[in-house]
Design a protein around this motif. Structure first.
Motif, PDB file in Angstrom:
ATOM      1  N   PHE A  47      27.029 114.850  47.272  1.00 36.66           N
ATOM      2  CA  PHE A  47      28.038 115.431  48.157  1.00 36.66           C
ATOM      3  C   PHE A  47      27.402 116.265  49.266  1.00 36.66           C
ATOM      4  N   ALA A  48      26.668 117.328  48.884  1.00 32.06           N
ATOM      5  CA  ALA A  48      26.092 118.209  49.898  1.00 32.06           C
ATOM      6  C   ALA A  48      25.087 119.157  49.272  1.00 32.06           C
ATOM      7  N   THR A  49      24.261 119.744  50.142  1.00 27.89           N
ATOM      8  CA  THR A  49      23.365 120.825  49.771  1.00 27.89           C
ATOM      9  C   THR A  49      23.655 121.990  50.699  1.00 27.89           C
ATOM     10  N   LEU A  50      23.817 123.169  50.108  1.00 24.52           N
ATOM     11  CA  LEU A  50      24.056 124.390  50.870  1.00 24.52           C
ATOM     12  C   LEU A  50      22.896 125.326  50.613  1.00 24.52           C
ATOM     13  N   LYS A  51      22.358 125.932  51.660  1.00 26.58           N
ATOM     14  CA  LYS A  51      21.294 126.908  51.469  1.00 26.58           C
ATOM     15  C   LYS A  51      21.350 127.942  52.580  1.00 26.58           C
ATOM     16  N   VAL A  52      20.762 129.103  52.290  1.00 25.12           N
ATOM     17  CA  VAL A  52      20.745 130.204  53.244  1.00 25.12           C
ATOM     18  C   VAL A  52      19.504 130.066  54.111  1.00 25.12           C
ATOM     19  N   ALA A  53      19.686 130.195  55.413  1.00 29.88           N
ATOM     20  CA  ALA A  53      18.571 130.114  56.362  1.00 29.88           C
ATOM     21  C   ALA A  53      18.537 131.387  57.200  1.00 29.88           C
ATOM     22  N   GLU A  54      17.339 131.807  57.537  1.00 27.57           N
ATOM     23  CA  GLU A  54      17.152 132.970  58.402  1.00 27.57           C
ATOM     24  C   GLU A  54      17.216 132.521  59.856  1.00 27.57           C
ATOM     25  N   LYS A  55      17.980 133.234  60.649  1.00 28.14           N
ATOM     26  CA  LYS A  55      18.015 132.983  62.085  1.00 28.14           C
ATOM     27  C   LYS A  55      17.306 134.148  62.766  1.00 28.14           C
ATOM     28  N   ALA A  56      16.327 133.846  63.580  1.00 26.95           N
ATOM     29  CA  ALA A  56      15.523 134.871  64.236  1.00 26.95           C
ATOM     30  C   ALA A  56      16.334 135.600  65.306  1.00 26.95           C
ATOM     31  N   ALA A  57      15.903 136.813  65.619  1.00 27.11           N
ATOM     32  CA  ALA A  57      16.513 137.560  66.716  1.00 27.11           C
ATOM     33  C   ALA A  57      16.207 136.825  68.018  1.00 27.11           C
ATOM     34  N   ARG A  58      17.119 136.916  68.969  1.00 28.19           N
ATOM     35  CA  ARG A  58      16.911 136.222  70.241  1.00 28.19           C
ATOM     36  C   ARG A  58      17.663 136.927  71.354  1.00 28.19           C
ATOM     37  N   ILE A  69      21.589 140.233  76.590  1.00 27.20           N
ATOM     38  CA  ILE A  69      21.801 141.071  75.416  1.00 27.20           C
ATOM     39  C   ILE A  69      20.864 140.620  74.296  1.00 27.20           C
ATOM     40  N   ASP A  70      20.597 141.520  73.377  1.00 20.73           N
ATOM     41  CA  ASP A  70      19.792 141.192  72.210  1.00 20.73           C
ATOM     42  C   ASP A  70      20.726 140.761  71.089  1.00 20.73           C
ATOM     43  N   ILE A  71      20.450 139.606  70.508  1.00 18.43           N
ATOM     44  CA  ILE A  71      21.203 139.107  69.363  1.00 18.43           C
ATOM     45  C   ILE A  71      20.310 139.331  68.149  1.00 18.43           C
ATOM     46  N   PRO A  72      20.771 140.136  67.180  1.00 14.30           N
ATOM     47  CA  PRO A  72      19.915 140.463  66.039  1.00 14.30           C
ATOM     48  C   PRO A  72      19.701 139.274  65.096  1.00 14.30           C
ATOM     49  N   ALA A  73      18.652 139.364  64.286  1.00 16.69           N
ATOM     50  CA  ALA A  73      18.389 138.348  63.271  1.00 16.69           C
ATOM     51  C   ALA A  73      19.516 138.379  62.248  1.00 16.69           C
ATOM     52  N   LYS A  74      19.798 137.215  61.658  1.00 16.25           N
ATOM     53  CA  LYS A  74      20.850 137.161  60.645  1.00 16.25           C
ATOM     54  C   LYS A  74      20.599 135.987  59.715  1.00 16.25           C
ATOM     55  N   LYS A  75      21.380 135.950  58.650  1.00 10.65           N
ATOM     56  CA  LYS A  75      21.319 134.833  57.709  1.00 10.65           C
ATOM     57  C   LYS A  75      22.560 133.980  57.915  1.00 10.65           C
ATOM     58  N   ALA A  76      22.395 132.667  57.759  1.00 13.95           N
ATOM     59  CA  ALA A  76      23.510 131.736  57.913  1.00 13.95           C
ATOM     60  C   ALA A  76      23.386 130.643  56.856  1.00 13.95           C
ATOM     61  N   VAL A  77      24.508 130.062  56.489  1.00  8.66           N
ATOM     62  CA  VAL A  77      24.517 128.980  55.506  1.00  8.66           C
ATOM     63  C   VAL A  77      24.333 127.651  56.231  1.00  8.66           C
ATOM     64  N   LYS A  78      23.390 126.859  55.742  1.00  8.98           N
ATOM     65  CA  LYS A  78      23.168 125.515  56.288  1.00  8.98           C
ATOM     66  C   LYS A  78      23.800 124.505  55.342  1.00  8.98           C
ATOM     67  N   PHE A  79      24.459 123.517  55.902  1.00  7.88           N
ATOM     68  CA  PHE A  79      25.131 122.472  55.153  1.00  7.88           C
ATOM     69  C   PHE A  79      24.468 121.156  55.485  1.00  7.88           C
ATOM     70  N   LYS A  80      24.017 120.447  54.443  1.00  3.56           N
ATOM     71  CA  LYS A  80      23.428 119.117  54.639  1.00  3.56           C
ATOM     72  C   LYS A  80      24.275 118.132  53.840  1.00  3.56           C
ATOM     73  N   ALA A  81      24.886 117.195  54.517  1.00  4.45           N
ATOM     74  CA  ALA A  81      25.769 116.221  53.871  1.00  4.45           C
ATOM     75  C   ALA A  81      24.979 115.284  52.968  1.00  4.45           C
ATOM     76  N   GLY A  82      25.595 114.910  51.852  1.00  4.18           N
ATOM     77  CA  GLY A  82      24.997 113.972  50.921  1.00  4.18           C
ATOM     78  C   GLY A  82      25.447 112.549  51.201  1.00  4.18           C
ATOM     79  N   ALA A  83      25.016 111.638  50.377  1.00  6.13           N
ATOM     80  CA  ALA A  83      25.296 110.205  50.578  1.00  6.13           C
ATOM     81  C   ALA A  83      26.788 109.887  50.536  1.00  6.13           C
ATOM     82  N   LYS A  84      27.563 110.578  49.714  1.00  2.00           N
ATOM     83  CA  LYS A  84      28.996 110.288  49.619  1.00  2.00           C
ATOM     84  C   LYS A  84      29.762 110.674  50.875  1.00  2.00           C
ATOM     85  N   LEU A  85      29.165 111.513  51.729  1.00  4.92           N
ATOM     86  CA  LEU A  85      29.824 111.913  52.973  1.00  4.92           C
ATOM     87  C   LEU A  85      29.381 111.073  54.167  1.00  4.92           C
ATOM     88  N   ALA A  86      28.469 110.158  53.974  1.00 15.06           N
ATOM     89  CA  ALA A  86      28.040 109.289  55.068  1.00 15.06           C
ATOM     90  C   ALA A  86      29.110 108.229  55.309  1.00 15.06           C
TER      91      ALA A  86
END
Length: 87
Positions: A47-58, A69-86
């Motif tokens: 179905f899917a894989t969910l994981k937390v990724a670090e986003k750098a400040a920019r 403006i300065d955008i601070p670093a943060k964490k975000a959830v990454k979603f990778k679709a599995g075979a059943k969602l193709a």
């Protein structure tokens, strides 16, 4: 599809009450959220894989004022679709 429609679909497919389906869905979502908050990846094979990724400040631009403006670093959830969602 909203949460109510998803609960109804789960109840119909599993042949359980909507209350039981809602309780199960809430428990699953809570478990996923807790795992992600701990920094763990959640793999739902096929179905899917969910994981937390670090986003750098920019640097960014405020569209209203065009100021840099300065955008601070943060964490975000990454979603990778599995075979059943193709499609």
């Amino acid at each position: 599809m909203n949460k109510g429609e998803l609960v109804a679909a789960i109840a119909a497919k599993a042949e359980i009450s909507k209350a039981a389906a809602a309780k199960g869905l809430d428990a699953a979502l809570d478990a996923i959220a807790e795992a992600l908050q701990k920094g763990e990846a959640v793999q739902l094979i096929g179905f899917a894989t969910l994981k937390v990724a670090e986003k750098a400040a920019r640097k960014g631009i405020n569209p209203a004022t065009k100021q840099v403006i300065d955008i601070p670093a943060k964490k975000a959830v990454k979603f990778k679709a599995g075979a059943k969602l193709a499609f």
